[in-house]
Motif scaffolding. Structure first.
Motif, short mmCIF file in Angstrom:
data_model
loop_
_atom_site.label_atom_id
_atom_site.label_comp_id
_atom_site.label_asym_id
_atom_site.label_seq_id
_atom_site.Cartn_x
_atom_site.Cartn_y
_atom_site.Cartn_z
N GLY A 1 26.41 -0.32 -4.28
CA GLY A 1 25.70 0.65 -4.46
C GLY A 1 24.77 1.42 -3.24
N PRO A 2 23.95 2.42 -3.39
CA PRO A 2 23.35 2.93 -2.22
C PRO A 2 22.07 1.93 -1.48
N ALA A 3 21.85 1.92 -0.42
CA ALA A 3 20.95 1.17 0.31
C ALA A 3 19.40 1.75 -0.11
N ALA A 4 18.50 0.74 -0.27
CA ALA A 4 17.24 1.05 -0.49
C ALA A 4 16.58 1.56 0.60
N ALA A 5 15.59 2.46 0.88
CA ALA A 5 14.92 2.93 1.96
C ALA A 5 13.40 3.28 1.60
N ALA A 6 12.55 2.87 2.54
CA ALA A 6 11.08 3.42 2.21
C ALA A 6 10.41 3.75 3.66
N ARG A 7 9.52 4.42 3.66
CA ARG A 7 8.78 4.80 4.88
C ARG A 7 7.35 4.63 4.73
N ALA A 8 6.89 3.90 5.76
CA ALA A 8 5.22 3.91 6.13
C ALA A 8 4.92 4.96 7.07
N ARG A 9 3.75 5.54 6.62
CA ARG A 9 3.37 6.74 7.57
C ARG A 9 1.79 6.31 7.77
N ARG A 10 1.21 7.08 8.73
CA ARG A 10 -0.27 6.86 8.98
C ARG A 10 -0.93 7.81 8.28
N ASP B 1 0.42 -3.59 7.14
CA ASP B 1 -0.06 -4.27 5.77
C ASP B 1 0.95 -3.37 4.92
N THR B 2 0.82 -2.00 4.87
CA THR B 2 1.89 -1.21 4.06
C THR B 2 3.39 -1.64 4.59
N ALA B 3 3.64 -1.75 5.72
CA ALA B 3 5.16 -1.82 6.07
C ALA B 3 5.47 -3.35 5.63
N VAL B 4 4.75 -4.29 5.88
CA VAL B 4 5.07 -5.57 5.45
C VAL B 4 5.11 -5.81 3.92
N LEU B 5 4.42 -5.14 3.26
CA LEU B 5 4.54 -4.95 1.97
C LEU B 5 5.71 -4.59 1.20
N ILE B 6 6.46 -3.33 1.97
CA ILE B 6 7.62 -2.33 1.56
C ILE B 6 8.73 -3.44 1.80
#
Length: 95
Positions: free
Chosen positions: A86-95, A41-46
Motif C-alpha cells: 500500500g501507499p506510504a504514510a506521510a505527515a508534516r510538522a510546521r511552525r 514535540d509535534t514531530a516526535v509524536l507524529i
C-alpha cells in the motif's frame, strides 16, 4: 542503515518495538542539527504514531521499516515506509 545529507536523513529499522524510541532520538538530534528544535514535540509524536503502526501492523518477512526526515522550506517532512504494497504514510510538522 543510515543515509544522511544536509536535507534528508534515511534510516532503516528492524520490526522491533524498541526501534520507536531509537527513531525518536534520531529525529530529535536531526531537528536540533537543522535548527528546528521547536518542532520536536509535534514531530516526535507524529513519528511515534506512524512507526508504532508500522511495527504492529505491517509484517513483510525479511523487510525493514524505513524512516525519512526531509528538511523543507517551512518545516520537516516525516515519512515511514513499512514495505507493504500500500501507499506510504506521510505527515508534516510546521511552525
Amino acid at each position: 542503515m543510515l543515509d544522511r545529507d544536509d536535507r534528508l536523513v534515511v534510516l532503516r529499522w528492524t520490526r522491533h518495538p524498541r526501534c520507536v524510541g531509537l527513531a525518536r532520538a534520531e529525529l530529535r538530534k536531526t531537528l536540533a542539527g537543522w535548527g528546528h528544535a521547536e518542532l520536536e514535540d509535534t514531530a516526535v509524536l507524529i513519528l511515534s504514531e506512524l512507526l508504532t503502526n508500522a511495527v504492529r501492523h505491517a509484517h513483510i518477512p525479511g523487510r525493514e521499516i524505513e524512516t525519512r526526515f526531509c528538511l523543507i522550506a517551512d518545516g520537516v517532512r516525516i515519512e515511514v515506509d513499512d514495505a507493504s504494497p500500500g501507499p506510504a504514510a506521510a505527515a508534516r510538522a510546521r511552525r
